[in-house]
Design an enzyme around this catalytic site. Sequence first.
Site, PDB file in Angstrom:
ATOM      1  N   PHE A 218       5.068   1.148  -0.328  1.00 14.64           N
ATOM      2  CA  PHE A 218       3.805   1.714  -0.780  1.00 14.64           C
ATOM      3  C   PHE A 218       3.092   0.678  -1.644  1.00 14.64           C
ATOM      4  CE2 PHE A 218       6.752   5.285  -0.247  1.00 14.64           C
ATOM      5  CZ  PHE A 218       6.047   6.048   0.657  1.00 14.64           C
ATOM      6  N   ASP A 219       1.799   0.547  -1.425  1.00 13.08           N
ATOM      7  CA  ASP A 219       1.037  -0.455  -2.168  1.00 13.08           C
ATOM      8  C   ASP A 219       0.506   0.082  -3.488  1.00 13.08           C
ATOM      9  OD1 ASP A 219      -0.701   1.294  -1.012  1.00 13.08           O
ATOM     10  OD2 ASP A 219      -2.254  -0.182  -0.615  1.00 13.08           O
ATOM     11  N   LYS A 220       0.512   1.390  -3.670  1.00 11.33           N
ATOM     12  CA  LYS A 220       0.000   1.958  -4.915  1.00 11.33           C
ATOM     13  C   LYS A 220       0.550   3.361  -5.079  1.00 11.33           C
ATOM     14  CE  LYS A 220      -4.119   3.439  -2.430  1.00 11.33           C
ATOM     15  NZ  LYS A 220      -5.556   3.303  -2.287  1.00 11.33           N
TER      16      LYS A 220
END
Length: 264
Positions: A218-220
């Site tokens: 997950f990037d954020k």
Amino acid sequence: PAQPAAPAAGEEGSNDVVPCDCLILRGSAVVNEASLTGESVPQMKDQVPADATERALDMNGRDRVHAMFAGTSIMSAGAGGAAPPKGVPPTPDGGCLCYVLRTGFSSSQGELMQMIEFSQQQVSDDSKEMLGALGLLLAFALASSAYVLRKGLERGDRTTHELLLKCVIIITSVVPRHLPMQTAMAVNTALMALMKKGVFCTEPFRVPFAGKIDSVLFDKTGTLTSDKLVPIAVVNPGAPEGDAPSQVEVRNAAVDTAVGLAGC
């Protein structure tokens, strides 16, 4: 029918949840929309301008800065800002005055919940892989039919009509009658197992692809988790090859690991 609603003036960190989609008529607010957009940066919301009555309301476009959406958190709200339009009364507690636009399943959060709870999408498996498997079975069926037809004509103990009927039976037996139902039941079983774990799938056709996944990145944070990261454990570098990495508490992190956490 839509009714006026007046959120009270919130202090910093109050994080009151917006119960519906509403339009700010008076005042301003700071809203955390991480539950809808995934962006943890707070968004500034101000009152709708006086000339907005001369055009159609665009909640997802130019008027998004004047609207608050259901499920988002109000970090602060007040009656400050530009002069309100004529006819807009002040709030008794110094908060911002809003006009309810959408509630229930018609709101932004309601549409998302309706998609999760009452998805009407067809449940099936991967069509490409299924066609590939059926094509392989069809090749064997054609080869078997050709062999039966050839040997039958050489022997001559059966008529051509009987041989063709046997070939048709061989080819049609490649596709089982219960195959579509079995594949749908397999996907449904996977969906039920995910629901027991608290995982809801809005696109069932992606379940077969999930069986091939071994890592998820997950990037954020925000939409899936929270806008605050709390480290639980870390894995220090330098573990022997072939051994499973061991997790340690954050306070026991190595220098390189601590520097990496500090840069996040």
